[in-house]
Scaffold this motif. Structure first.
Motif, PDB file in Angstrom:
ATOM      1  N   ALA A  72     -27.849  -1.048 -24.321  1.00  0.00           N
ATOM      2  CA  ALA A  72     -28.298   0.251 -24.832  1.00  0.00           C
ATOM      3  C   ALA A  72     -29.531   0.086 -25.694  1.00  0.00           C
ATOM      4  O   ALA A  72     -30.496   0.852 -25.618  1.00  0.00           O
ATOM      5  CB  ALA A  72     -27.179   0.910 -25.632  1.00  0.00           C
ATOM      6  N   THR A 104     -32.573  -0.416 -23.635  1.00  0.00           N
ATOM      7  CA  THR A 104     -33.056   0.826 -23.067  1.00  0.00           C
ATOM      8  C   THR A 104     -33.855   1.617 -24.089  1.00  0.00           C
ATOM      9  O   THR A 104     -34.926   2.137 -23.804  1.00  0.00           O
ATOM     10  CB  THR A 104     -31.852   1.676 -22.610  1.00  0.00           C
ATOM     11  N   LEU A 105     -33.306   1.672 -25.277  1.00  0.00           N
ATOM     12  CA  LEU A 105     -33.994   2.421 -26.312  1.00  0.00           C
ATOM     13  C   LEU A 105     -35.352   1.808 -26.620  1.00  0.00           C
ATOM     14  O   LEU A 105     -36.329   2.509 -26.829  1.00  0.00           O
ATOM     15  CB  LEU A 105     -33.143   2.468 -27.574  1.00  0.00           C
ATOM     16  N   ASP A 154     -38.886   3.752 -26.273  1.00  0.00           N
ATOM     17  CA  ASP A 154     -39.660   4.026 -27.467  1.00  0.00           C
ATOM     18  C   ASP A 154     -40.792   3.026 -27.661  1.00  0.00           C
ATOM     19  O   ASP A 154     -41.123   2.626 -28.754  1.00  0.00           O
ATOM     20  CB  ASP A 154     -38.738   4.025 -28.681  1.00  0.00           C
ATOM     21  N   LEU A 214     -31.953   9.835 -39.030  1.00  0.00           N
ATOM     22  CA  LEU A 214     -32.939   9.385 -38.048  1.00  0.00           C
ATOM     23  C   LEU A 214     -33.827   8.255 -38.577  1.00  0.00           C
ATOM     24  O   LEU A 214     -34.267   7.406 -37.814  1.00  0.00           O
ATOM     25  CB  LEU A 214     -33.814  10.572 -37.608  1.00  0.00           C
ATOM     26  N   LEU A 235     -29.513   4.156 -32.319  1.00  0.00           N
ATOM     27  CA  LEU A 235     -28.641   5.338 -32.394  1.00  0.00           C
ATOM     28  C   LEU A 235     -27.317   5.083 -31.680  1.00  0.00           C
ATOM     29  O   LEU A 235     -26.263   5.560 -32.113  1.00  0.00           O
ATOM     30  CB  LEU A 235     -29.346   6.541 -31.757  1.00  0.00           C
ATOM     31  N   THR A 236     -27.381   4.310 -30.595  1.00  0.00           N
ATOM     32  CA  THR A 236     -26.164   4.097 -29.806  1.00  0.00           C
ATOM     33  C   THR A 236     -25.181   3.131 -30.473  1.00  0.00           C
ATOM     34  O   THR A 236     -24.084   2.932 -29.961  1.00  0.00           O
ATOM     35  CB  THR A 236     -26.515   3.546 -28.407  1.00  0.00           C
ATOM     36  N   TRP A 252     -23.401  10.234 -36.106  1.00  0.00           N
ATOM     37  CA  TRP A 252     -23.563  11.218 -35.026  1.00  0.00           C
ATOM     38  C   TRP A 252     -23.000  12.572 -35.436  1.00  0.00           C
ATOM     39  O   TRP A 252     -23.600  13.618 -35.183  1.00  0.00           O
ATOM     40  CB  TRP A 252     -22.866  10.721 -33.756  1.00  0.00           C
ATOM     41  N   LEU A 302     -25.231  14.124 -37.954  1.00  0.00           N
ATOM     42  CA  LEU A 302     -26.487  14.554 -37.335  1.00  0.00           C
ATOM     43  C   LEU A 302     -26.274  15.879 -36.607  1.00  0.00           C
ATOM     44  O   LEU A 302     -27.090  16.808 -36.725  1.00  0.00           O
ATOM     45  CB  LEU A 302     -26.983  13.473 -36.364  1.00  0.00           C
ATOM     46  N   TYR A 312     -16.453   5.732 -27.469  1.00  0.00           N
ATOM     47  CA  TYR A 312     -17.588   6.068 -28.333  1.00  0.00           C
ATOM     48  C   TYR A 312     -18.559   7.011 -27.607  1.00  0.00           C
ATOM     49  O   TYR A 312     -18.954   8.045 -28.149  1.00  0.00           O
ATOM     50  CB  TYR A 312     -18.285   4.765 -28.745  1.00  0.00           C
ATOM     51  N   GLY A 313     -18.921   6.646 -26.391  1.00  0.00           N
ATOM     52  CA  GLY A 313     -19.890   7.451 -25.646  1.00  0.00           C
ATOM     53  C   GLY A 313     -19.366   8.862 -25.389  1.00  0.00           C
ATOM     54  O   GLY A 313     -20.106   9.849 -25.500  1.00  0.00           O
ATOM     55  N   VAL A 365     -19.679  10.870 -28.564  1.00  0.00           N
ATOM     56  CA  VAL A 365     -21.054  11.319 -28.814  1.00  0.00           C
ATOM     57  C   VAL A 365     -21.387  12.501 -27.895  1.00  0.00           C
ATOM     58  O   VAL A 365     -21.963  13.503 -28.332  1.00  0.00           O
ATOM     59  CB  VAL A 365     -22.052  10.162 -28.590  1.00  0.00           C
ATOM     60  N   GLU A 369     -37.696   3.378 -37.159  1.00  0.00           N
ATOM     61  CA  GLU A 369     -38.017   4.248 -36.034  1.00  0.00           C
ATOM     62  C   GLU A 369     -36.711   4.929 -35.610  1.00  0.00           C
ATOM     63  O   GLU A 369     -35.660   4.277 -35.567  1.00  0.00           O
ATOM     64  CB  GLU A 369     -38.595   3.367 -34.913  1.00  0.00           C
ATOM     65  N   PRO A 370     -36.758   6.237 -35.275  1.00  0.00           N
ATOM     66  CA  PRO A 370     -35.498   6.962 -35.073  1.00  0.00           C
ATOM     67  C   PRO A 370     -34.584   6.414 -33.989  1.00  0.00           C
ATOM     68  O   PRO A 370     -33.370   6.324 -34.190  1.00  0.00           O
ATOM     69  CB  PRO A 370     -35.971   8.380 -34.715  1.00  0.00           C
ATOM     70  N   GLY A 371     -35.126   6.050 -32.829  1.00  0.00           N
ATOM     71  CA  GLY A 371     -34.256   5.658 -31.726  1.00  0.00           C
ATOM     72  C   GLY A 371     -33.717   4.243 -31.866  1.00  0.00           C
ATOM     73  O   GLY A 371     -32.506   4.002 -31.849  1.00  0.00           O
TER      74      GLY A 371
END
Lengths: 102, 852
Positions: free
Chosen positions: B4, B7-8, B12, B214, B223-224, B231, B234, B314-315, B318, B589-591
């Motif tokens: 994850a 990917t982020l 980003d 964030l 975030l993940t 979460w 947020l 978890y997923g 969210v 950084e947010p992500g």
């Protein structure tokens, strides 16, 4: 942040579509669109159907394109796209089954 | 490093990372005691009474929020007991009708606006930096400002009871009952002005929470992999940003109608009471989820710890949060099913109301599954969680019943609805929050509770609650309406009410015992050992009670959880100590959570309390009916607000801060994407929602309200068009100037652009004033009143843009802007652009109205 926007795209589209169809419903009732025949129905129904179907088509595009990555990241982005699609189908299906302004 | 995260990182790539992910070496260990002393000197509150007025530390402010909220809860609880005493017999003479109306209105208003929302704000302010791995919230002064607005506003609202001037129109203040005709006293004004004043704290908290989650997480925490509490909060804060503006707008419009006779809700002049209902419930229904989500976050945090396992799904959780956040905005009309809405609209909202049960159920099953997989320990927090399950699920099921239109028509406005909402709110908020208090008390006070008291309190509350409200469903089903203080012709309701009243007293005794238990723990409990629940989250990676600075060094990839308490205390994490004598935290950084820069946060100051007093002076003068001197309060607020800007910024460049071996990050004065910039974006999201709500009002009244079309407009169309286009051109010029001011900040022409921006913004405001003079009398028709409101929106934003332009111009002249430093210019750009965009939409709307 791009990942987060991908996850939110489906629900955002639902929110926009829900607002649009509800606004069309109110506007059509207020302006008498039910009295304007179009094809086998009236302008009011046609306007809402077109908006709904166009929105659903966009939702399908999101379901196909928004999920990225793998694992948790993919789960959340895919779920976001599906939430939007299911919500738009379920909450707006009344446009094809009930009367409009009564 | 998870996939994850990878990917982020890919997503980003444009985020200008200063540090590669998962590659942060540990700082050399230092003496923990020396670090503690260095940090505590910088982060601690001033001693004595000065500390009360000047503290901005999230730990202090968060605890104050929670303590004050529980005081208001006690007051609201006493009012509830008065209601139950009155209803215990059918001819109760305990309260007369007027007082009964005030008391049930105040009970609901206090519990919603002075207890539930502030309690969740307090929990978020206190907990978030700890659980995310930061030293404070993003905007510490904003925390303090919010607290004092809450304290002052809440105090005025409660004191109105003593003077017999408390609101009495029900907690949702329906018009026309609350307009000047039917509520000529100040009762309704107390609610409208008091709640709006208090809601400043909610908006402040929403911006703070959003930006903190964030941007102020532990280094490289994507975030993940953020704790689920992040979460949930947020989701809560985003809902607050979007949910509160309709209520604030509605309150402003109704107060303007009461004060100046602008007929937004007056049917005879093109208004509609239905507009109030829409605006109120656009806030009111999401509000239920705003309250529920933080409680659900606490459940998702506590359940796995007390089940000795990890959270299941978890997923999915969210995704459920995302679903709830959005769907909860599509339900508000189910509060209005009986007002005469067409079938199709009823069906839209009925379907959405049923659908929202799905993400709620996903969470319930995830929690049950977690407990099923683990070994549940029935300690005190878990008892409250069991209470939550038993109560909230029933409340959710009656909610699905009420979502069905035919049943809703039968049960509307009866005690069935009262029972349902208490099952949802007490089940979904109070029980989890009591679990949260029991769970985090050792971190708050460093002490362990006195054995036995908490369990006794739980059983009293649980039995008392269900005894009170379960039978109330039946009271409603046999027809007893809400808000009736006597029922002499219905003896069949009496035994039901008597039972509810008896159990209500038992429930009250339980809450009193709970409060006693907490006080006993705080004062006399034995010292708690570190991490008493063996929890993994970062808030337990610190000594007990939590120190003022949270972490001696900030968590990074090598200090991921509560097991890192010693390395963090020895300074092996990021940014150890306070070498510059400033309050500093790492901004990410947010992500991906990659560290970007170091923010220097505010220290102790009395500016927040002074600002809230200035804002309060405006509300006080409005409440007293001194409408024409009330602008002095606005002037005072602007003066104090100017001081906020004056103490921000710097007139010299600072060297980068040493964060970890090989990692040096710039201080926030020398970057563009600061916390303040993110905060301004969040604020503008709320602002845009308020504007959209205003547009909704225009559209709704034009289409639905009777007595339209409006009378012939007296506006001279062409001259008005010319002036309007001139105003837009001035705004556009200001926007261009603000952009050029940033681009050429190292150039001598900087001063030209800031001055041009200042002049053009001022010119835009003057032209808006000319338009205001030409508008039709706003008391004539709702259309004219809405035009006045739209113009007022533009003027307010013009004043904000002017203040920012003035700030930038002054900064340019005093050397606070340079090649490295941008000052307030990026935020000025944002507001200038927003002002231009919303004004253009408003003008286009008026033109369309004129042409059609």
């Amino acid at each position: 942040m791009v990942w987060l926007l991908r996850a939110l795209a489906g629900p955002v589209l639902w929110a926009a579509l829900f607002s649009l169809v509800y606004a069309l419903h109110g506007t059509g009732c207020g302006l008498g669109w039910t009295d304007r025949p179009v094809l086998f129905t009236d302008l009011h129904h046609i306007a809402m159907w077109v908006a709904w179907l166009a929105g659903l088509a966009l939702h399908v595009v999101l379901v196909l394109t928004m999920p990225v990555g793998s694992g948790r990241a993919r789960t959340v982005t895919a779920a976001g796209a599906w939430i939007g699609l299911v919500a738009s189908v379920f909450t707006l299906f009344p446009v094809v089954v009930t009367s409009t302004c009564f | 490093m998870t996939d994850a995260t990878t990917t982020l990182e890919q997503d980003d790539a444009r985020a200008q990372p200063s540090v590669k992910a998962a590659d942060i070496a540990a700082n050399p260990p230092q003496r923990a005691l020396r670090l503690h002393r260095e940090l505590d000197e910088v982060w601690s509150d001033l001693p004595g009474w000065r500390g009360f007025f000047t503290s901005v530390n999230h730990g202090t402010i968060g605890l104050r929020f929670m303590a004050t909220a529980f005081v208001f809860f006690a007051i609201g609880g006493v009012l509830a007991m008065l209601i139950r005493a009155q209803l215990a017999t059918r001819n109760g003479v305990f309260l007369d009708n007027d007082l009964y109306s005030q008391i049930f209105t105040m009970h609901g208003s206090i519990m919603m606006f002075l207890f539930a929302i502030p309690l969740l704000e307090g929990l978020a302010l206190w907990l978030l930096p700890k659980i995310l791995g930061a030293r404070d919230m993003a905007f510490p002064r904003l925390s303090a400002l919010g607290y004092f607005c809450y304290l002052f506003g809440g105090t005025v609202i409660v004191l109105s009871l003593l003077f017999g001037a408390a609101p009495d129109g029900g907690w949702f203040m329906y018009v026309p009952l609350t307009d000047k005709t039917y509520s000529p006293g100040v009762n309704a004004d107390v609610w409208l002005l008091g709640v709006t004043f208090v809601e400043i704290s909610a908006m402040a908290a929403a911006v703070e929470i959003t930006v903190t989650i964030l941007r102020c997480r532990a280094a490289n925490m994507p975030l993940t992999r953020m704790p689920l509490m992040g979460w949930y909060l947020l989701g809560t804060s985003v809902m607050m940003l979007v949910g509160f503006p309709p209520l604030i707008l509605g309150s402003i419009l109704l107060e303007v109608q009461r004060a100046f006779d602008w007929p937004f809700f007056d049917v005879g002049r093109g208004g509609s009471p239905m507009l109030w209902q829409h605006l109120f419930w656009l806030f009111g229904h999401p509000e239920v989820y705003i309250i529920f989500l933080p409680a659900a976050g606490a459940l998702s945090t506590i359940i796995p710890v007390l089940s000795r396992t990890k959270i299941l799904g978890y997923g999915a959780l969210v995704a459920a949060v995302i679903g709830l956040v959005f769907l909860s905005f599509g339900l508000w009309v189910h509060h209005m099913f009986t007002v005469g809405i067409p079938h199709m609209a009823l069906a839209f909202f009925s379907a959405a109301s049923a659908l929202v049960a799905v993400p709620t159920a996903v969470q319930i099953f995830a929690w049950i599954g977690t407990m099923w997989e683990g070994r549940v320990q029935f300690r005190l927090p878990m008892l409250y969680i069991m209470g939550f399950f038993a109560t909230f699920v029933m409340g959710g099921l009656t909610g699905v019943m009420l979502a069905m239109v035919p049943f809703n028509w039968q049960a509307h406005d009866t005690h069935f609805v009262v029972a349902h909402l208490h099952y949802v709110l007490i089940g979904g908020f109070v029980f989890p929050m009591l679990a949260a208090v029991a769970y985090w008390m050792p971190l708050i006070c460093g002490r362990w509770r006195v054995r036995g008291l908490g369990e006794a309190a739980f059983w009293l509350i649980f039995i008392g609650f269900h005894g009170t409200f379960f039978i109330m469903h039946l009271t409603g089903l046999v027809g007893m309406p809400r808000r009736v203080g006597v029922y002499p012709d219905n003896p069949e309701w009496e035994w039901l009410n008597l039972i509810s009243s008896i159990f209500g007293m038992i429930q009250s005794a339980g809450f009193a015992l709970f409060a006693f238990d907490v006080i006993m723990q705080w004062m006399f409990g034995r010292r708690s050992w570190r991490n008493p629940w063996q929890a993994p989250t970062l808030e337990w990676a610190m000594p007990l009670p939590a120190p003022s600075y949270n972490f001696a060094s900030l968590p990074g990839p090598r200090q991921p959880d509560a097991g890192s308490i010693l390395p963090l205390a020895r300074g092996e994490g990021l940014l150890p100590g306070a070498p510059r004598g400033w309050r500093e935290t790492v901004v990410v950084e947010p992500g991906t959570g990659r560290p970007q820069h170091v923010a220097v946060l505010a220290s102790n100051t009395a500016l927040p309390v002074a600002t809230s007093a200035a804002i309060g002076s405006f509300f006080a003068m409005m409440l007293a009916g001194f409408y024409w001197v009330a602008p002095l309060g606005i002037l005072a607020t602007l003066i104090v607000a100017w001081k906020w800007g004056a103490i921000m910024g710097t007139d010299r460049d600072h060297p980068p801060a040493d964060v970890a071996p090989g990692i040096r990050l710039p201080l926030h004065w020398q970057v563009r994407n600061t916390l303040a910039y993110t905060g301004a974006v969040a604020l503008l999201v709320a602002d845009a929602t308020l504007f959209a709500s205003l547009l909704f009002g225009v559209g709704f009244l034009a289409v639905v309200a009777p007595n339209w079309p409006a009378p012939e407009s007296g506006i001279a169309t062409w001259p008005m068009l010319a002036v309007s286009l001139g105003a837009l051109a001035a705004m556009a010029l200001g926007t261009v100037a603000s952009r050029l001011a940033e681009q050429r900040r190292a150039d001598p022409s900087l001063r030209v652009w800031t001055r041009l921006g200042l002049i053009s913004t001022g010119a835009g405001l003057v032209l808006l004033g000319v338009i205001g003079v030409w508008l039709d009398d706003p008391t004539r028709h709702a259309r004219d009143a809405l035009r006045g409101a739209t113009l007022g929106f533009a003027v307010v934003h013009g004043v904000i843009a002017l203040m920012l332009a003035l700030r930038a111009d002054l900064d340019a002249r005093t050397g606070r802007i340079s090649a490295e430093r941008r000052g307030a210019v990026p935020v000025w750009q944002l507001f200038q652009l927003f002002w231009l965009g919303t004004s253009a939409v408003s003008l286009a709307l008026i033109l369309v109205q004129e042409v059609l």
